[in-house]
Design a protein around this motif. Structure first.
Motif, PDB file in Angstrom:
ATOM      1  N   ALA A 105       0.832  -1.207   0.000  1.00 22.09           N
ATOM      2  CA  ALA A 105       0.000   0.000   0.000  1.00 22.09           C
ATOM      3  C   ALA A 105       0.862   1.251   0.000  1.00 22.09           C
ATOM      4  N   VAL A 106       1.966   1.255   0.753  1.00 20.41           N
ATOM      5  CA  VAL A 106       2.881   2.405   0.740  1.00 20.41           C
ATOM      6  C   VAL A 106       3.392   2.645  -0.671  1.00 20.41           C
ATOM      7  N   ASP A 107       3.832   1.612  -1.303  1.00 20.88           N
ATOM      8  CA  ASP A 107       4.360   1.721  -2.662  1.00 20.88           C
ATOM      9  C   ASP A 107       3.301   2.221  -3.631  1.00 20.88           C
ATOM     10  N   PHE A 154       0.583   5.176   7.378  1.00 19.00           N
ATOM     11  CA  PHE A 154       1.452   6.061   6.617  1.00 19.00           C
ATOM     12  C   PHE A 154       0.974   6.152   5.176  1.00 19.00           C
ATOM     13  N   ALA A 155       0.704   5.024   4.574  1.00 16.68           N
ATOM     14  CA  ALA A 155       0.266   5.009   3.179  1.00 16.68           C
ATOM     15  C   ALA A 155      -1.018   5.791   2.984  1.00 16.68           C
ATOM     16  N   VAL A 156      -2.007   5.519   3.807  1.00 17.02           N
ATOM     17  CA  VAL A 156      -3.317   6.138   3.646  1.00 17.02           C
ATOM     18  C   VAL A 156      -3.258   7.613   4.022  1.00 17.02           C
ATOM     19  N   GLY A 157      -2.489   7.945   5.060  1.00 23.40           N
ATOM     20  CA  GLY A 157      -2.368   9.343   5.444  1.00 23.40           C
ATOM     21  C   GLY A 157      -1.733  10.180   4.354  1.00 23.40           C
ATOM     22  N   ILE A 158      -0.693   9.669   3.727  1.00 22.36           N
ATOM     23  CA  ILE A 158      -0.058  10.395   2.627  1.00 22.36           C
ATOM     24  C   ILE A 158      -1.019  10.529   1.455  1.00 22.36           C
ATOM     25  N   LEU A 218       1.277   6.639  13.029  1.00 25.69           N
ATOM     26  CA  LEU A 218       0.199   7.354  13.706  1.00 25.69           C
ATOM     27  C   LEU A 218       0.325   8.857  13.517  1.00 25.69           C
ATOM     28  N   LEU A 219       1.565   9.366  13.518  1.00 32.37           N
ATOM     29  CA  LEU A 219       1.744  10.804  13.318  1.00 32.37           C
ATOM     30  C   LEU A 219       1.282  11.227  11.931  1.00 32.37           C
ATOM     31  N   THR A 220       1.608  10.448  10.929  1.00 30.54           N
ATOM     32  CA  THR A 220       1.173  10.767   9.569  1.00 30.54           C
ATOM     33  C   THR A 220      -0.339  10.825   9.495  1.00 30.54           C
ATOM     34  N   ALA A 221      -0.996   9.835  10.077  1.00 28.56           N
ATOM     35  CA  ALA A 221      -2.459   9.808  10.068  1.00 28.56           C
ATOM     36  C   ALA A 221      -3.026  11.014  10.794  1.00 28.56           C
ATOM     37  N   ALA A 222      -2.471  11.336  11.963  1.00 22.83           N
ATOM     38  CA  ALA A 222      -3.005  12.438  12.769  1.00 22.83           C
ATOM     39  C   ALA A 222      -2.813  13.777  12.086  1.00 22.83           C
TER      40      ALA A 222
END
Length: 640
Positions: A105-107, A154-158, A218-222
């Motif tokens: 998912a990140v990729d 991280f993937a979804v937050g980005i 978690l930081l990326t999502a927040a």
């Protein structure tokens, strides 16, 4: 958004209550936040994580006069083209882990989202949106193995942030709710007063890569949804600020990473993500980037790689480094021109590969390694040939040159057997010469072997000292709690060396056990073991794993190793009655890696009680290597 010109190349409030407080949302018509509020300078507009639109425009403009940057952009777009037909992300566990899918998912999401931003091609945005909506529909992101949650977050937050304007209101709601329900629902407990109530959240107090990766996710999502959920963002930011220093302290005192080169890549990449996101979204990293000796870790990364690619792969590391754009970020941020130049070399090689395997590849466009400008800060400071990195992994690196692919390279391992991901490898070494790795670490085995990280760990051949290039009394296992420090080190041009005290590794077998490795005349390597007060009846095993073909002399005192047309000579200098043998590296069970293509050059000797010395000289053979007389052996206690 107008199409761009195509470019080829819980503890404050329960979470449920937080979600019911829309009045707390950050908005421009509210009074300014206090200066000491971590969100005081929160960047409200999307995209804001790692790469704003202004920064992207500057990058695109720079590529017009930088062919290498343009080539990088083109390779990112080409990789995104390949991902358009990639299988969908699925909720499929391998062993206890969803990690393979989280990393996919990140990729998928990051690469395709960036390709859309570079080109305006809706196909890329559509693919990234489809993957985000797919994982949003998963029943969970496997919190029993929290790395899976972190990387998916991280993937979804980005993706949510970078494609915010391309998402419909319904799509935004769906994706944001997934971040809340599947990741940030754990924030209140994680960063509350009693995280130990949930064993899945042990990482918040850990001093391992889990700390970096999980905080980063978690930081990326927040931060991605922070304007709508500021109390939650504030909770995560403050929580990560309190948690991250635990692992960052482990880079002390020299910048080395206790879990080996492989986990350096993993943990440090997410550490850099955290610092960069805090700076970009909040205008400050709250001093985290000034953690002692973190500024030296790019040199560690540079030092542990051999002349032709393979790394000093101690702990559960693999033979070759996984690439990471974080290397360039570190080199640029902390002014290490040699590391920056090497990051450009590594990136060029990665761009040229047929298949991109680094899920963080797109970040190279953000943390781009600019050309090294001569006479820039630190550019005239040479990197020493010989380096000693203290810490849980107490290691020494010796080399004959930096710019020669045929150079001799030695990595020597001491330190703490109890370090995370460590093997029982105190006293082990690797050796490269003439473009070949002669003495090697077999590396990690299959993590899904029964109890790999538990009670069976030291029964596995690759993980215990019986497979290591070290010395062992009889068939003992090293004490898993032993600490063996490097007690002497020298970077003298004619005789660079390191000496480790291995006594604690084999308690009760000898009064003192010292092992020294010396690079003599920058042309040959001496491995010497001095054992004082050896107990009667304790046979000794000396071993070196190699892929080279081994030919023994008639008297067994020398061995010739050949590989890829190159030759290494091994000679026993002491004791006078010792001989080489060749033994198998096959493990005791068929489930383990069978180590095909390797053998062990060994010495098996049964000395009398008292003081014993074993010494082996390893010399590359060929016209470029001088023929020198054997060195005079001196006691290791006198090596100064």
């Amino acid at each position: 958004m107008a199409r761009m010109n195509p470019y080829p190349m819980r503890w404050i409030l329960p979470l449920a209550l937080i979600l019911l407080l829309p009045s707390l949302a950050l908005s421009d018509d509210r009074p300014p936040l206090p200066a000491n509020d971590p969100l005081a300078h929160f960047r409200r507009e999307h995209p804001r994580l790692l790469l704003t639109d202004d920064q992207l425009a500057a990058d695109i403009a720079a590529a017009a006069t930088d062919p290498f940057r343009a080539k990088l952009h083109g390779r990112i777009i080409a990789h995104a083209e390949e991902l358009l037909s990639a299988p969908p992300i699925v909720h499929h566990l391998i062993g206890p882990r969803l990690l393979e899918q989280s990393r996919a998912a990140v990729d998928h999401i990051m690469t395709c989202a960036l390709a859309y931003r570079l080109t305006g091609d809706a196909r890329f945005a559509d693919r990234a949106k489809r993957d985000m909506l797919t994982v949003a529909a998963f029943p969970d992101w496997n919190p029993s193995h929290f790395l899976d949650v972190a990387e998916m977050s991280f993937a979804v937050g980005i993706g949510y942030d970078w494609l915010y304007r391309q998402l419909t209101p319904a799509e935004r709601l769906t994706i944001k709710q997934a971040l809340l329900d599947k990741a940030l629902i754990f924030a209140a407990t994680t960063y509350g007063p009693n995280p130990e109530k949930d064993p899945r959240l042990y990482w918040v107090k850990a001093e391992t890569n889990w700390n970096q990766v999980c905080n980063g996710g978690l930081l990326t999502a927040a931060l991605a949804i922070g304007e709508d959920n500021p109390e939650l963002a504030r909770l995560v930011v403050n929580g990560a600020r309190a948690s991250l220093p635990r692992i960052m302290a482990r880079y002390q005192p020299d910048g080395a990473y206790p879990e080996g080169p492989g986990y350096w890549t993993y943990g440090t990449t997410y550490n850099v993500v955290i610092l960069a996101e805090l700076e970009g979204v909040l205008g400050t990293d709250f001093g985290l980037g000034a953690a002692p000796d973190f500024d030296r870790t790019a040199l560690y990364r540079l030092a542990v790689q051999g002349p032709v690619g393979p790394v000093f792969n101690y702990a559960d590391s693999h033979l070759n480094y996984e690439p990471t754009p974080a290397f360039a970020w570190l080199a640029e941020r902390y002014h290490h021109p040699a590391a920056l130049a090497e990051s450009r070399v590594l990136l060029a090689a990665e761009i040229g590969q047929k298949q991109i395997k680094d899920r963080f590849f797109a970040l190279n466009a953000i943390w781009y390694p600019n050309p090294v400008v001569q006479n820039s800060v630190g550019s005239t400071e040479p990197v020493p040939l010989d380096l000693h990195f203290h810490g849980a992994a107490d290691i020494a690196i010796l080399r004959s040159a930096w710019d020669d692919p045929h150079a001799i390279f030695v990595g020597f391992k001491a330190g703490d057997n109890a370090a995370n991901h460590s093997h029982l490898d105190l006293g082990a070494f690797v050796l490269d010469a003439a473009g070949v790795r002669w003495a090697e670490y077999l590396g990690a085995d299959n993590y899904d072997l029964p109890d790999y990280f538990g009670k069976k760990r030291w029964t596995y051949y690759r993980l215990n000292n019986h497979s290591q290039n070290t010395i062992t009394p009889g068939d003992l296992l090293q004490d898993p709690r032993a600490v063996a420090p490097i007690v002497a080190f020298s970077d003298a041009p004619e005789r660079a060396f390191a000496v480790a005290d291995l006594t604690a590794a084999y308690p009760g077998t000898a009064k003192r056990i010292l092992r020294g490795v010396a690079l003599l005349d920058r042309a040959r390597v001496l491995v010497q073991d001095d054992l004082s007060g050896l107990r009667s009846g304790a046979p000794l095993h000396w071993g070196m794993v190699t892929e080279g073909k081994i030919t023994l002399s008639a008297d067994g005192r020398t061995a010739t190793l050949t590989q890829h047309g190159r030759t290494l000579l091994a000679a026993i200098l002491a004791p006078d009655d010792a001989v080489f043998q060749v033994t198998s590296t096959r493990p005791p069970t068929p489930e383990e890696n069978q180590n095909e293509g390797t053998a062990m050059l060994t010495i098996e000797t049964a000395p009398a009680a008292g003081d014993v010395r074993l010494a082996v000289l390893l010399t590359p053979s060929g016209p470029r290597w001088p023929q020198l007389p054997p060195p005079v052996l001196t006691p290791l206690r006198d090596w100064r």
